[in-house]
Design an enzyme around this catalytic site. Sequence first.
Site, PDB file in Angstrom:
ATOM      1  N   GLU A  52       0.868  -1.173   0.000  1.00 43.28           N
ATOM      2  CA  GLU A  52       0.000   0.000   0.000  1.00 43.28           C
ATOM      3  C   GLU A  52       0.904   1.221   0.000  1.00 43.28           C
ATOM      4  OE1 GLU A  52      -3.166   0.058  -0.400  1.00 43.28           O
ATOM      5  OE2 GLU A  52      -3.523  -2.094  -0.245  1.00 43.28           O
TER       6      GLU A  52
ATOM      7  N   CYS B 228      -1.935   9.344   2.472  1.00 42.73           N
ATOM      8  CA  CYS B 228      -1.485   8.763   1.198  1.00 42.73           C
ATOM      9  C   CYS B 228      -2.443   9.057   0.051  1.00 42.73           C
ATOM     10  CB  CYS B 228      -1.284   7.260   1.347  1.00 42.73           C
ATOM     11  SG  CYS B 228      -2.757   6.363   1.871  1.00 42.73           S
TER      12      CYS B 228
END
Length: 453
Positions: A207, A241
């Site tokens: 991720e 993110c």
Amino acid sequence: MEKLVQQQKAYFFTNKTKNYAFRIKQLNILKEMLLKYENDMYDALKADLNKSKHESLTTEIGILHTEINFTLKHLKKWMEHKKVETPFTHKGTKGYVRSEPYGVTLIIAPWNYPIQLAIAPVIGAIAAGNTVVLKPSELTPNCSKLIKEMIDATFDPAFLKVVEGDKHISQSLLQQRFDYIFFTGSTNVGKIVMEQASRHVTPFTLELGGKSPTIVSKYAHLPYAAKRIAWGKFTNAGQTCVAPDYIYVQKKVKKKFLLLLQKEITKLYKKDPLKNDDYVRIVNESHFHRLRTLIEPKKVIFGGQVHQGDLRIAPTIMDNVTWDDPVMKDEIFGPILPILTYDHIDDVIEKVRTEEKPLALYYFGTDKKEEEKVLSSLSFGGGCINDTLYHLANPHLPFGGVGQSGIGAYHGKASFDTFSHEKSVLKQTNVFDIPVRYPGSKLTESIAKKLFR
């Protein structure tokens, strides 16, 4: 490290973790743990990042409760064997797929959402029947220490164990032979994890991140666009993110949009964000100095104030930015928002295509044709139409990247699937045997030709 992995492997081989009742019990224990230590988590998040109670609840702790509740509700169905159809050539057989746990899993968590991004994948790993070694980030030491204290006091270390430490500890863990690795962090470190996993051909999820574009078209509802972008960008001081990394705004609406955006930022963080007790700080001096160098005073139209003493950078908007500017070279991961202008959506699509595939993309507009054009023309992990960030809190939507922004996905059933291997099984009948597959006669050869053509 090796002893810990062997201890967990031995526990896994007892088959306890594969039992539905065991998995449900452990998830409920995890939920009770979060309730018991809730105030301690608020304190740790405040100490490490200056997160307010509201932001900690909505972006960290609340998401975990949603994820656990969703998993508890659906786990039984997820665990069921899935029957598959049988072709004519396989008459007499039954085929099905069963989801089985990988075994001993390693989860390496980041610092930006230090509790949520540590525990969320643990939920999936437990649901799928694995044991877990969890490595929290050393850059948020209070959260790391608390996570270890909570889990040490709650779980058998042979089932779930926290290992604290710096990057050298992570490297030592990666040298062990885990059955699955789940990593959340930067693309550069993700490449190292990928390389280490390849040594043992260990399956993994990465991720990562990237420069997530936001497009504000002339068809956008500008007040909502400004409000939702301000929230999505500057939540956690931009250390997210999937935060909007930069904005492409249509020339015709740019002036009005920027005025609305500045107004919404002021509503959220007051006239002087650096004096706002609830405004999140930058995680450490290294990241603070990196971000500070990206601010070009001549291009700042809003914000730009910094305070090194408590590592704060005010929400900052930079206009007249080009792709040659330092702020556009890498993912920003902070409260700096560059503005680029466009005339035609095709120009935006053409430019974004030349960059690495982002983790998220946000489009603001009400024109269905243009919306479809953006969605079908650009590759990205996930995103929103007329919103930011909100997609990652929906357990029905898999969350993950593509290319440089990540490999694999999780949340909800996607978490269960990520930590499960789909094992295919064919069960043959003993009532009869079809001779056509065996060589030996012209008749069987003739029948085989008809069946397989």
